[in-house]
Design an enzyme around this catalytic site. Structure first.
Site, PDB file in Angstrom:
ATOM      1  N   ARG A 233       0.863  -1.179   0.000  1.00  0.00           N
ATOM      2  CA  ARG A 233       0.000   0.000   0.000  1.00  0.00           C
ATOM      3  C   ARG A 233       0.905   1.236   0.000  1.00  0.00           C
ATOM      4  O   ARG A 233       1.916   1.277   0.707  1.00  0.00           O
ATOM      5  CB  ARG A 233      -0.908   0.032   1.231  1.00  0.00           C
ATOM      6  CG  ARG A 233      -2.087  -0.941   1.166  1.00  0.00           C
ATOM      7  CD  ARG A 233      -3.114  -0.573   0.080  1.00  0.00           C
ATOM      8  NE  ARG A 233      -4.224  -1.503   0.002  1.00  0.00           N
ATOM      9  CZ  ARG A 233      -4.272  -2.568  -0.786  1.00  0.00           C
ATOM     10  NH1 ARG A 233      -3.255  -2.856  -1.601  1.00  0.00           N
ATOM     11  NH2 ARG A 233      -5.338  -3.347  -0.794  1.00  0.00           N
ATOM     12  N   ASP A 257       4.322  -0.212  -7.155  1.00  0.00           N
ATOM     13  CA  ASP A 257       3.042  -0.569  -7.779  1.00  0.00           C
ATOM     14  C   ASP A 257       1.906   0.189  -7.102  1.00  0.00           C
ATOM     15  O   ASP A 257       0.760   0.104  -7.533  1.00  0.00           O
ATOM     16  CB  ASP A 257       2.807  -2.089  -7.654  1.00  0.00           C
ATOM     17  CG  ASP A 257       1.561  -2.522  -8.413  1.00  0.00           C
ATOM     18  OD1 ASP A 257       1.457  -2.176  -9.608  1.00  0.00           O
ATOM     19  OD2 ASP A 257       0.685  -3.189  -7.822  1.00  0.00           O
ATOM     20  N   GLU A 262      -2.614   7.496  -4.792  1.00  0.00           N
ATOM     21  CA  GLU A 262      -2.979   6.846  -6.062  1.00  0.00           C
ATOM     22  C   GLU A 262      -4.456   6.965  -6.402  1.00  0.00           C
ATOM     23  O   GLU A 262      -4.829   6.935  -7.575  1.00  0.00           O
ATOM     24  CB  GLU A 262      -2.576   5.368  -6.039  1.00  0.00           C
ATOM     25  CG  GLU A 262      -3.405   4.507  -5.098  1.00  0.00           C
ATOM     26  CD  GLU A 262      -3.022   3.022  -5.182  1.00  0.00           C
ATOM     27  OE1 GLU A 262      -1.831   2.720  -5.091  1.00  0.00           O
ATOM     28  OE2 GLU A 262      -3.932   2.192  -5.328  1.00  0.00           O
ATOM     29  N   HIS A 294      -0.927  -0.010  -9.736  1.00  0.00           N
ATOM     30  CA  HIS A 294      -1.611  -1.014  -8.896  1.00  0.00           C
ATOM     31  C   HIS A 294      -2.029  -2.209  -9.769  1.00  0.00           C
ATOM     32  O   HIS A 294      -3.195  -2.599  -9.821  1.00  0.00           O
ATOM     33  CB  HIS A 294      -2.830  -0.415  -8.188  1.00  0.00           C
ATOM     34  CG  HIS A 294      -3.113  -1.091  -6.878  1.00  0.00           C
ATOM     35  ND1 HIS A 294      -3.336  -0.431  -5.707  1.00  0.00           N
ATOM     36  CD2 HIS A 294      -3.198  -2.411  -6.558  1.00  0.00           C
ATOM     37  CE1 HIS A 294      -3.553  -1.298  -4.729  1.00  0.00           C
ATOM     38  NE2 HIS A 294      -3.469  -2.511  -5.224  1.00  0.00           N
TER      39      HIS A 294
HETATM   40  P1  NAI Z   1      -1.291 -11.567   4.679  1.00  0.00           P
HETATM   41  O1  NAI Z   1      -2.354 -11.175   5.633  1.00  0.00           O
HETATM   42  O2  NAI Z   1      -1.205 -12.999   4.252  1.00  0.00           O
HETATM   43  O3  NAI Z   1       0.138 -11.159   5.278  1.00  0.00           O
HETATM   44  C1  NAI Z   1       0.403  -9.916   5.860  1.00  0.00           C
HETATM   45  C2  NAI Z   1       1.554 -10.096   6.823  1.00  0.00           C
HETATM   46  O4  NAI Z   1       1.894  -8.800   7.334  1.00  0.00           O
HETATM   47  C3  NAI Z   1       1.210 -10.981   8.018  1.00  0.00           C
HETATM   48  O5  NAI Z   1       2.235 -11.940   8.216  1.00  0.00           O
HETATM   49  C4  NAI Z   1       1.124 -10.001   9.197  1.00  0.00           C
HETATM   50  O6  NAI Z   1       1.525 -10.574  10.425  1.00  0.00           O
HETATM   51  C5  NAI Z   1       2.111  -8.932   8.738  1.00  0.00           C
HETATM   52  N1  NAI Z   1       1.918  -7.643   9.388  1.00  0.00           N
HETATM   53  C6  NAI Z   1       0.780  -7.093   9.879  1.00  0.00           C
HETATM   54  N2  NAI Z   1       1.035  -5.868  10.379  1.00  0.00           N
HETATM   55  C7  NAI Z   1       2.356  -5.655  10.199  1.00  0.00           C
HETATM   56  C8  NAI Z   1       3.230  -4.576  10.510  1.00  0.00           C
HETATM   57  N3  NAI Z   1       2.773  -3.467  11.096  1.00  0.00           N
HETATM   58  N4  NAI Z   1       4.528  -4.690  10.182  1.00  0.00           N
HETATM   59  C9  NAI Z   1       4.988  -5.818   9.574  1.00  0.00           C
HETATM   60  N5  NAI Z   1       4.226  -6.866   9.254  1.00  0.00           N
HETATM   61  C10 NAI Z   1       2.916  -6.782   9.556  1.00  0.00           C
HETATM   62  O7  NAI Z   1      -1.458 -10.602   3.435  1.00  0.00           O
HETATM   63  P2  NAI Z   1      -0.967 -10.841   1.942  1.00  0.00           P
HETATM   64  O8  NAI Z   1      -2.018 -11.547   1.172  1.00  0.00           O
HETATM   65  O9  NAI Z   1       0.415 -11.403   1.954  1.00  0.00           O
HETATM   66  O10 NAI Z   1      -0.962  -9.341   1.378  1.00  0.00           O
HETATM   67  C11 NAI Z   1      -0.045  -8.382   1.851  1.00  0.00           C
HETATM   68  C12 NAI Z   1      -0.452  -7.004   1.363  1.00  0.00           C
HETATM   69  O11 NAI Z   1      -0.291  -6.939  -0.054  1.00  0.00           O
HETATM   70  C13 NAI Z   1      -1.938  -6.654   1.569  1.00  0.00           C
HETATM   71  O12 NAI Z   1      -2.166  -6.147   2.859  1.00  0.00           O
HETATM   72  C14 NAI Z   1      -2.190  -5.628   0.514  1.00  0.00           C
HETATM   73  O13 NAI Z   1      -1.946  -4.352   1.056  1.00  0.00           O
HETATM   74  C15 NAI Z   1      -1.135  -5.923  -0.559  1.00  0.00           C
HETATM   75  N6  NAI Z   1      -1.719  -6.379  -1.811  1.00  0.00           N
HETATM   76  C16 NAI Z   1      -1.421  -5.673  -2.947  1.00  0.00           C
HETATM   77  C17 NAI Z   1      -1.910  -6.062  -4.176  1.00  0.00           C
HETATM   78  C18 NAI Z   1      -1.560  -5.336  -5.435  1.00  0.00           C
HETATM   79  O14 NAI Z   1      -2.168  -5.559  -6.482  1.00  0.00           O
HETATM   80  N7  NAI Z   1      -0.549  -4.460  -5.435  1.00  0.00           N
HETATM   81  C19 NAI Z   1      -2.823  -7.198  -4.269  1.00  0.00           C
HETATM   82  C20 NAI Z   1      -3.025  -7.914  -3.037  1.00  0.00           C
HETATM   83  C21 NAI Z   1      -2.502  -7.487  -1.848  1.00  0.00           C
END
Ligand code: NAI
Length: 346
Positions: A233, A257, A262, A294
């Site tokens: 993000r 990305d 954005e 994105h």
């Molecule tokens: P996930 O929920 O599987 O993993 C997120 C990880 O971040 C977890 O291990 C959690 O413990 C950790 N976390 C939470 N708060 C934190 C903090 N303050 N500092 C460090 N780590 C922290 O999520 P996933 O599926 O891996 O997605 C990650 C991020 O990717 C999403 O939150 C979303 O913002 C972004 N995303 C971007 C996309 C795009 O098209 N550019 C598409 C899908 C997701």
């Protein structure tokens, strides 16, 4: 039984195609609206049971009140992140569901694509050879093998990105607020990650706590020439501090990305307009910044999964008492149920 009616905001052509495939039997009545959801546009959802939204639709208090007064029962996010929804305010008024995973591979692979493009100057070489300029001057890159990558957030996407990096022979260190036990990942404190990593990639959700985690102070701790990759993000990075770090030659490259402002520009064609965002314009003008709009999620596999899961979420909500992918303030605050809901949250 009457069809469930879905008002689908910010609809793009690729959304229509994937949702029309998933809804091939016309089980749901879907109104595709090109406009984003906002205070000004939420009236368009009058008479609908569900509002379907994406990352830049603004689900603020006023919007939640209006939708709830109109009788909308469910907000179905067709994405994983929910930082654009006031989930605390929505609690007790309107249920929120999301698509927790649709293709973590899509995002992790895009992060690596951006990194390789950037450090091997593929974006420059592509333009040169299109113009029959076969000079190699200025295209020198560096090997990824042996470099240290710092991964912030080791959830679904972060873990896949780590595997990809290991395939390149990179040394991986990571920071996560909730480190995965017995994962074999070398977890370090953030301050150590800033200092040791040659490349840093962000895969954590945006929260109030980590907004602008990359700022002037953290950049000062990083290695000279560090490469930053953000497919998570935009607001994890203070864009002005990033720009300054690039101007100071401290940051070697940025692969973005996402961008904190954005929602004003991404997903639209402004090629014939004057962009008012000076920080964005300056970042784009830098030879060592690569920006995609994105796009990391945008694969056939991910779009199909998004459509299927979103419609499954809606079906489950109206037909059963469960709400597997519900996002609620209490669950996320207490971090207890990990969205594995046996019952609806309220
Ligand atoms: P996930 O929920 O599987 O993993 C997120 C990880 O971040 C977890 O291990 C959690 O413990 C950790 N976390 C939470 N708060 C934190 C903090 N303050 N500092 C460090 N780590 C922290 O999520 P996933 O599926 O891996 O997605 C990650 C991020 O990717 C999403 O939150 C979303 O913002 C972004 N995303 C971007 C996309 C795009 O098209 N550019 C598409 C899908 C997701």
């Amino acid at each position: 039984m009457e069809k469930i009616k879905i008002a689908f905001f910010d609809a793009k052509e690729y959304d229509r195609q994937s949702f029309m495939t998933s809804n091939a039997e016309d089980e749901f009545e879907i109104l595709y609206l090109e406009t984003r959801l906002s205070e000004a546009t939420c009236k368009l959802a009058e008479g609908y049971d569900v509002v379907c939204v994406f990352v830049n639709d603004d689900v603020n208090r006023t919007v939640i009140d209006s939708l709830s007064e109109m009788g909308v029962k469910l907000i179905a996010l067709r994405c994983a992140g929910y930082n654009n929804v006031d989930i605390e305010y929505a609690y007790g008024k309107i249920h929120i569901v999301r698509v927790p995973a649709y293709s973590p591979y899509a995002v992790a692979e895009h992060a690596m694509a951006l990194l390789l493009t950037s450090i091997r100057r593929i974006h420059k070489a592509y333009i040169r050879t299109k113009d029959f300029n076969f000079s190699l001057n200025g295209l020198t890159g560096f090997d990824l093998h042996g470099k240290t990558v710092g991964v912030v957030g080791t959830g679904k996407i972060g873990r896949i990105f780590i595997d990809i990096c290991r395939g390149f022979g990179m040394h991986v260190i990571a920071y996560d607020k909730f480190p995965a036990k017995d994962s074999g990942i070398e977890y370090v404190e953030l301050s150590e990650l800033w200092e040791r990593a040659d490349i840093i990639s962000f895969h954590c959700p945006l929260t109030d706590e980590n907004r602008h985690m990359v700022n002037a102070e953290s950049i000062a701790r990083m290695k000279k020439g560090v490469v930053l990759i953000n497919t998570s993000r935009g607001a994890l990075i203070d864009s002005e501090a990033l720009l300054e770090g690039i101007k100071q030659r401290k940051i070697g490259a940025a692969c973005l990305d996402v961008y904190e402002e954005e929602s004003n520009v991404f997903f639209h064609d402004y090629s014939n307009h004057i962009v008012n965002d000076d920080v964005l314009a300056r970042l784009i003008s830098m030879p060592n910044v690569i920006l995609t709009s994105h796009q990391a999620f945008l694969t056939n596999e991910a779009l199909g999964n998004i459509a299927d899961t979103t419609l499954d979420n809606v079906r489950e909500f109206f037909e059963r008492d469960t709400c597997t992918n519900e996002v609620c303030y209490k669950c996320s605050q207490l971090n207890v149920c990990e969205q594995k809901h046996e019952k609806k949250c309220f």
